[in-house]
Scaffold this active site. Structure first.
Site, PDB file in Angstrom:
ATOM      1  N   ARG A  55     -32.227  -5.223 -12.662  1.00 58.66           N
ATOM      2  CA  ARG A  55     -30.800  -5.166 -13.719  1.00 58.66           C
ATOM      3  C   ARG A  55     -31.395  -4.244 -14.848  1.00 58.66           C
ATOM      4  O   ARG A  55     -30.326  -3.221 -15.379  1.00 58.66           O
ATOM      5  CB  ARG A  55     -29.908  -6.396 -13.682  1.00 58.66           C
ATOM      6  CG  ARG A  55     -28.619  -5.710 -14.537  1.00 58.66           C
ATOM      7  CD  ARG A  55     -27.896  -6.287 -14.795  1.00 58.66           C
ATOM      8  NE  ARG A  55     -28.012  -8.015 -14.625  1.00 58.66           N
ATOM      9  CZ  ARG A  55     -28.488  -8.446 -15.983  1.00 58.66           C
ATOM     10  NH1 ARG A  55     -28.792  -8.467 -16.537  1.00 58.66           N
ATOM     11  NH2 ARG A  55     -28.607 -10.176 -15.488  1.00 58.66           N
ATOM     12  N   TYR A 108     -12.456  16.032 -16.892  1.00 62.06           N
ATOM     13  CA  TYR A 108     -12.423  15.217 -15.662  1.00 62.06           C
ATOM     14  C   TYR A 108     -11.735  14.321 -15.154  1.00 62.06           C
ATOM     15  O   TYR A 108     -10.719  13.424 -16.268  1.00 62.06           O
ATOM     16  CB  TYR A 108     -13.769  14.880 -15.126  1.00 62.06           C
ATOM     17  CG  TYR A 108     -13.753  13.994 -13.844  1.00 62.06           C
ATOM     18  CD1 TYR A 108     -13.910  14.188 -12.544  1.00 62.06           C
ATOM     19  CD2 TYR A 108     -14.335  12.668 -14.039  1.00 62.06           C
ATOM     20  CE1 TYR A 108     -14.122  13.465 -11.706  1.00 62.06           C
ATOM     21  CE2 TYR A 108     -14.685  11.631 -12.440  1.00 62.06           C
ATOM     22  CZ  TYR A 108     -14.422  12.562 -11.599  1.00 62.06           C
ATOM     23  OH  TYR A 108     -14.589  11.930 -10.154  1.00 62.06           O
ATOM     24  N   ASP A 179     -20.475  16.052 -20.829  1.00 55.15           N
ATOM     25  CA  ASP A 179     -20.823  15.817 -19.362  1.00 55.15           C
ATOM     26  C   ASP A 179     -21.194  17.184 -18.666  1.00 55.15           C
ATOM     27  O   ASP A 179     -20.224  17.707 -19.047  1.00 55.15           O
ATOM     28  CB  ASP A 179     -19.195  14.998 -19.095  1.00 55.15           C
ATOM     29  CG  ASP A 179     -18.975  14.857 -17.464  1.00 55.15           C
ATOM     30  OD1 ASP A 179     -19.864  15.852 -17.307  1.00 55.15           O
ATOM     31  OD2 ASP A 179     -18.524  14.270 -16.971  1.00 55.15           O
ATOM     32  N   LYS A 204     -23.491  14.239  -7.861  1.00 50.18           N
ATOM     33  CA  LYS A 204     -22.679  15.501  -7.441  1.00 50.18           C
ATOM     34  C   LYS A 204     -23.945  16.505  -7.248  1.00 50.18           C
ATOM     35  O   LYS A 204     -24.662  16.294  -5.962  1.00 50.18           O
ATOM     36  CB  LYS A 204     -22.537  16.346  -8.450  1.00 50.18           C
ATOM     37  CG  LYS A 204     -21.027  15.158  -8.880  1.00 50.18           C
ATOM     38  CD  LYS A 204     -20.061  14.976  -7.594  1.00 50.18           C
ATOM     39  CE  LYS A 204     -19.408  13.795  -8.071  1.00 50.18           C
ATOM     40  NZ  LYS A 204     -18.040  14.051  -9.860  1.00 50.18           N
TER      41      LYS A 204
HETATM   42  C1  LIG Z   1     -17.619  12.760 -11.270  1.00 50.14           C
HETATM   43  C2  LIG Z   1     -17.484  13.815 -12.026  1.00 50.14           C
HETATM   44  C3  LIG Z   1     -18.010  11.940 -13.098  1.00 50.14           C
HETATM   45  C4  LIG Z   1     -18.352  11.082 -11.876  1.00 50.14           C
HETATM   46  O1  LIG Z   1     -19.137  10.421 -11.691  1.00 50.14           O
HETATM   47  P1  LIG Z   1     -19.330   9.196 -10.354  1.00 50.14           P
HETATM   48  O2  LIG Z   1     -20.491   9.850  -9.802  1.00 50.14           O
HETATM   49  O3  LIG Z   1     -18.173  10.153  -9.216  1.00 50.14           O
HETATM   50  O4  LIG Z   1     -18.769   8.104 -11.175  1.00 50.14           O
HETATM   51  C5  LIG Z   1     -17.599  12.485 -14.032  1.00 50.14           C
HETATM   52  N1  LIG Z   1     -17.766  13.970 -14.396  1.00 50.14           N
HETATM   53  C6  LIG Z   1     -17.590  15.185 -13.956  1.00 50.14           C
HETATM   54  C7  LIG Z   1     -17.247  16.065 -14.085  1.00 50.14           C
HETATM   55  C8  LIG Z   1     -17.301  14.661 -11.886  1.00 50.14           C
HETATM   56  O5  LIG Z   1     -17.480  15.918 -11.415  1.00 50.14           O
END
Ligand SMILES: *Cc1c(COP(=O)(O)O)cnc(C)c1O
Length: 408
Positions: A55, A108, A179, A204
């Site tokens: 962790r 998002y 982000d 992603k």
């Molecule tokens: C999917 C996504 C997130 C969150 O990511 P997770 O891995 O699903 O928690 C945050 N920001 C954007 C732009 C996303 O597409």
């Protein structure tokens, strides 16, 4: 190392001890045996580098962090259980009750929902329709402690002018948190463009095959944390450019437990190896599909920064060196037509994810925006008949044929 070399080699240990695996090995263990009691104390005290408990740190996760740190030009990186965990830690590492976050409404959906949780903890959020200097000026007050925005917003696909917004933030002595999930480091390295902290979902484009959930938090190490305005960072100022990450590792990150699993870090390293190639193909497929959809007469309002009529076209062209991402949206005319399209596609998968090597389609209004009110939803570019497409790396002829048959 140049970017595409670092994708393959950064963080790969070459210590000469034992066999040298070509891939980053998975240390699938919860804890690490210590050499001696004195050594374990040194590790706990932070006086000696080493691992004690996954962790807190793990060699596979550390290799992934080092690869991400190198390719994004960061001072330090913290791998997290998910993109949402990274966003939460970025905000909570900076703010406390009474502070405010400034952000666009086009974020998002998951992040917008997180803002609701922050409100319960006494952190308010000032939302603006667009990230322009005048809109930010109107919403700014002396409780604001950070600006949070997406390089390319999901799913409205607004493009952030990172150098301009970073300059605006720095004049007001607040950090810019970006982000970078949709752009991925293949299109943009926001720290190099002036952002202070980057968060990314690696679920992603980075893992790239829809195989895992994970996130990463990267600190540029350049923001001057004023101890009065940012009291939670005051104890860590002595770590200089590592202050923000030190605070997380010794506190919130360790204590909230949102660490990355070793096998996810392994999948992240493997994914990074082909990120540049996959993004090249996904971006060229997305442009071809957007152009075909625009001329097809079968749908309306095709939104893709690569189309010359798109409001973000010139900025994206400049900022992302002529690539425009893998995500596009279009409108079908009605929710019924949208559902029929989703039920008819054969190559594309109906799934609530993006950034897979396979093309994915989704009706955001009835899924990821289900809990967002209609007005907020439409401001985020999600209408009743909007389809979001995450374009994969298939042969473009099969994608166009699939969309043609499904739409007709
Ligand atoms: C999917 C996504 C997130 C969150 O990511 P997770 O891995 O699903 O928690 C945050 N920001 C954007 C732009 C996303 O597409």
């Amino acid at each position: 190392m140049h970017f595409e070399t670092a994708l393959l080699h950064a963080g790969r240990a070459k210590d000469g001890a034992g066999p040298a695996p070509c891939a980053v090995p998975v240390f699938q263990t919860g804890a690490f045996e210590a050499g001696s009691a004195a050594e374990l104390e040194e590790i706990f005290a932070g006086r000696k580098a080493g691992f004690c408990y996954t962790r807190v740190g793990n060699p596979t996760v550390a290799a992934f962090e080092e690869r991400m740190r190198t390719i994004e030009g960061a001072a330090s990186a913290v791998a997290c259980a998910s993109g949402m965990a990274a966003s939460f830690l970025a905000i909570m590492g900076i703010c406390q009750a009474g502070d405010a976050v400034l952000a666009p409404r086009t974020l998002y959906g998951g992040t917008l929902e997180l803002f609701g949780d922050l409100a319960r903890m006494g952190i308010s959020v000032h939302l603006v329709d667009e990230v322009t200097a005048s809109a930010l000026d109107a919403a700014f007050d002396d409780t604001v402690r950070l600006v949070f925005a997406e390089t390319i917003s999901n799913p409205k696909l607004s493009v952030l002018d990172i150098p301009a917004v970073a300059a605006w933030c720095h004049e007001r002595r607040v950090p810019l948190v970006v982000d970078n999930t949709l752009a991925s480091p293949a299109l943009a390295r926001p720290l190099e463009l002036g952002a202070d902290i980057v968060v990314e979902s690696i679920s992603k484009q980075i893992t790239g095959n829809g195989t895992a959930i994970g996130g990463i938090l990267l600190d540029g190490g350049k923001f001057a944390w004023d101890p009065v305005r940012f009291p939670s960072l005051a104890p860590w100022k002595k770590f200089g450019p590592f202050a923000f990450t030190a605070g997380l590792r010794k506190g919130l990150f360790r204590n909230t437990g949102g660490c990355m699993a070793p096998v996810t870090a392994f999948l992240g390293c493997i994914g990074l190896e082909t990120l540049a190639l996959r993004m090249e193909r996904a971006c060229s497929n997305a442009l071809a599909l957007a152009e075909w959809l625009s001329g097809s007469g079968l749908v309306s309002e095709v939104s893709y920064p690569g189309l010359s009529g798109n409001p973000g076209h010139a900025l994206a062209g400049r900022q992302f060196a002529g690539r425009y991402g893998a995500i596009l949206t279009f409108r079908t005319g009605s929710r019924e037509r949208a559902y029929r399209f989703l039920d008819q596609v054969e190559v594309a998968l109906l799934a609530s994810n993006i950034g897979d090597a396979k093309t994915l389609v989704l009706h955001p209004a009835s899924t990821i925006f289900l809990d967002v009110g209609e007005d907020e939803r439409e401001l985020a570019g999600v209408f009743d008949d909007t389809i979001r497409v995450s374009v994969g790396i298939e042969d473009i002829r099969d994608l166009i044929e699939d969309f043609r048959q499904a739409l007709s």
